[in-house]
Scaffold this active site. Structure first.
Site, short mmCIF file in Angstrom:
data_model
loop_
_atom_site.label_atom_id
_atom_site.label_comp_id
_atom_site.label_asym_id
_atom_site.label_seq_id
_atom_site.Cartn_x
_atom_site.Cartn_y
_atom_site.Cartn_z
N LYS A 1 -0.39 -4.47 -5.78
CA LYS A 1 -0.88 -3.44 -6.71
C LYS A 1 0.03 -2.21 -6.78
O LYS A 1 0.05 -1.52 -7.79
CB LYS A 1 -2.29 -3.01 -6.32
N GLY B 1 -8.11 2.23 -1.14
CA GLY B 1 -7.71 2.01 -2.53
C GLY B 1 -8.89 1.94 -3.49
O GLY B 1 -8.87 2.54 -4.56
P1 ATR Z 1 -9.05 -1.11 -0.06
O1 ATR Z 1 -7.79 -0.94 -0.81
O2 ATR Z 1 -9.68 -2.46 -0.23
O3 ATR Z 1 -10.01 0.00 -0.26
P2 ATR Z 1 -7.95 -0.03 2.37
O4 ATR Z 1 -7.12 0.85 1.54
O5 ATR Z 1 -7.35 -0.69 3.54
O6 ATR Z 1 -8.61 -1.16 1.50
O7 ATR Z 1 -9.23 0.83 2.82
C1 ATR Z 1 -10.15 0.33 3.66
C2 ATR Z 1 -11.32 1.31 3.82
O8 ATR Z 1 -12.29 0.66 4.64
C3 ATR Z 1 -10.96 2.59 4.55
O9 ATR Z 1 -11.81 3.63 4.11
C4 ATR Z 1 -11.26 2.21 5.99
O10 ATR Z 1 -11.49 3.30 6.85
P3 ATR Z 1 -10.25 4.02 7.60
O11 ATR Z 1 -9.57 4.85 6.56
O12 ATR Z 1 -10.88 4.85 8.66
O13 ATR Z 1 -9.39 2.91 8.13
C5 ATR Z 1 -12.52 1.44 5.80
N1 ATR Z 1 -12.85 0.53 6.90
C6 ATR Z 1 -12.30 -0.66 7.16
N2 ATR Z 1 -12.87 -1.23 8.23
C7 ATR Z 1 -13.82 -0.37 8.69
C8 ATR Z 1 -14.78 -0.38 9.74
N3 ATR Z 1 -14.89 -1.41 10.59
N4 ATR Z 1 -15.60 0.69 9.86
C9 ATR Z 1 -15.52 1.74 9.01
N5 ATR Z 1 -14.65 1.81 7.99
C10 ATR Z 1 -13.80 0.77 7.82
#
Ligand code: ATR
Length: 277
Positions: A67, A133
Site C-alpha cells: 500500500k 493504517g
Molecule cells: P493496520 O495497518 O492493519 O492498521 P498496523 O499499522 O500494524 O496495522 O496497526 C496495528 C494496530 O493494532 C496498532 O494500533 C497496534 O497497536 P500498537 O501501535 O501499540 O502496536 C494495534 N495492535 C496490534 N496488536 C495489538 C494487541 N495485541 N493489543 C493492542 N493493540 C494491538
C-alpha cells in the site's frame, strides 16, 4: 468494453475481493474480470510493477504489503491517499496510474448506511481504538465528515500521539483509560486486528461500562461477531460488523474504475452468509 481488474498483495489467495467485484460487474451489467496477482515479497517489486505497466488492466487494488510501496510508481495521487500515505486503489487511464485510498470513506459509507442517524449527531464523542493504517484512514474520513470530538486509544501512546498531532481537537488516552471511561462515548470504532481468527478470544478492551445507546463497530470480519461485539451486544449496545467496510471500500473503488455505483441491497447479506461459511 471488457474491464480488467486485479488485486496485488501477499498473501492474497483467500481474498474476498474477486468474489465482491465479480458480483459488482454482474450487478452493473458490465463485462469484465477481477484476478489475483500475488507478488511474493522475495521477488523484485519493481519488476512486478513493470509487468503491470505493460498489462491491459483498467484498475487494480493494492493490499498488504504494498500500500505504501506502490506510491513512487504512481503518476498522480488523490489528496486523501496522500494524506494517509497509503494507496489501496489504482486507476489506469490513458497510460497513467492514479492512486486512491477508499478504506476510510468506504468505512464511513458502511457505517452511515447502517446508522444514518449519526449523520445528524456530529458532536457525539467518538473513541477510536488503534492507531495503525486502518485507524489513519478512518480518522481522516471521520474528520472529513465533520466529527471533531475524537479520542484515540492505543497500546503505544506514542503512535496515537503521532496520529493525533495532525489535528489538535483529538485526545489521546491509554487503553486502560478508554476502558474506564467507556460510558462517555457514543461511537466506538475498533480498528486493530485484535480478535481476528485464530485469536477470536482476544479483546482490546472490556465493554463492561458501555452506554446502551452507543454504537460499537469492529473492522475485524473473521469472525463476524467478534468477542468485542458479542460483549457490547450483551450490554444492550448497537453493533456494526466489519464486513460492511470491506464491501463499501470495494464499492468506492469500483466507482472510481467504472463510474457506476453497484447496488448493495442483497450483497451485504450474501457476503455475511459467505463469511459464515
Ligand atoms: P493496520 O495497518 O492493519 O492498521 P498496523 O499499522 O500494524 O496495522 O496497526 C496495528 C494496530 O493494532 C496498532 O494500533 C497496534 O497497536 P500498537 O501501535 O501499540 O502496536 C494495534 N495492535 C496490534 N496488536 C495489538 C494487541 N495485541 N493489543 C493492542 N493493540 C494491538
Amino acid at each position: 468494453m471488457n474491464y480488467e481488474f486485479a488485486l496485488i498483495g501477499y498473501p492474497i489467495k483467500h481474498s474476498l475481493s474477486p468474489w465482491i467485484h465479480e458480483r459488482f460487474l454482474k450487478e452493473t451489467e458490465l463485462d469484465g474480470s477481477y484476478s489475483i496477482i500475488e507478488i511474493d515479497p522475495t521477488q523484485s517489486f519493481e519488476k512486478a510493477v513493470e509487468g503491470l505497466k505493460q498489462s491491459s488492466l483498467n484498475g487494480f487494488n493494492v493490499t498488504v504489503p504494498y500500500k505504501e510501496k506502490i506510491i513512487p510508481y504512481l503518476d498522480e495521487i488523490d489528496e486523501q491517499a496522500k494524506h494517509i500515505g497509503a494507496v489501496n486503489t489504482v486507476l489506469c487511464r490513458d497510460g497513467k496510474w492514479i492512486g486512491y485510498n477508499t478504506d476510510g470513506m468506504g468505512y464511513m459509507r458502511a457505517l452511515l448506511n447502517k446508522y444514518p442517524e449519526i449523520a445528524n449527531n456530529k458532536e457525539q464523542a467518538v473513541l477510536l481504538l488503534g492507531a495503525g493504517g486502518a485507524a489513519k484512514g478512518i480518522l481522516y474520513a471521520l474528520l472529513h465528515h465533520g466529527y471533531e470530538d475524537i479520542t484515540i486509544a492505543n497500546r503505544s501512546l506514542e503512535r496515537a500521539k503521532e496520529l493525533a498531532r495532525a489535528n489538535n481537537t483529538i485526545e489521546v488516552v491509554s487503553l486502560e483509560k478508554a476502558e474506564a471511561g467507556l460510558a462517555s462515548f457514543q461511537l466506538i470504532i475498533q480498528t486493530t486486528s485484535v480478535g481476528m481468527k485464530p485469536y477470536e478470544t482476544e479483546q482490546i478492551i472490556s465493554m463492561e461500562k458501555i452506554d446502551r445507546e452507543a454504537i460499537v463497530s469492529d473492522i475485524v470480519y473473521q469472525p463476524l461477531l467478534t468477542s468485542l461485539l458479542k460483549e457490547a451486544k450483551t450490554h444492550g449496545a448497537n453493533i456494526h460488523f466489519g464486513h460492511a467496510m470491506l464491501l463499501y471500500q470495494a464499492q468506492y473503488a469500483f466507482e472510481i474504475w467504472t463510474e457506476k455505483r453497484p447496488n448493495m441491497a442483497s450483497l451485504e447479506k450474501q457476503l455475511k452468509l459467505e463469511l459464515e461459511g
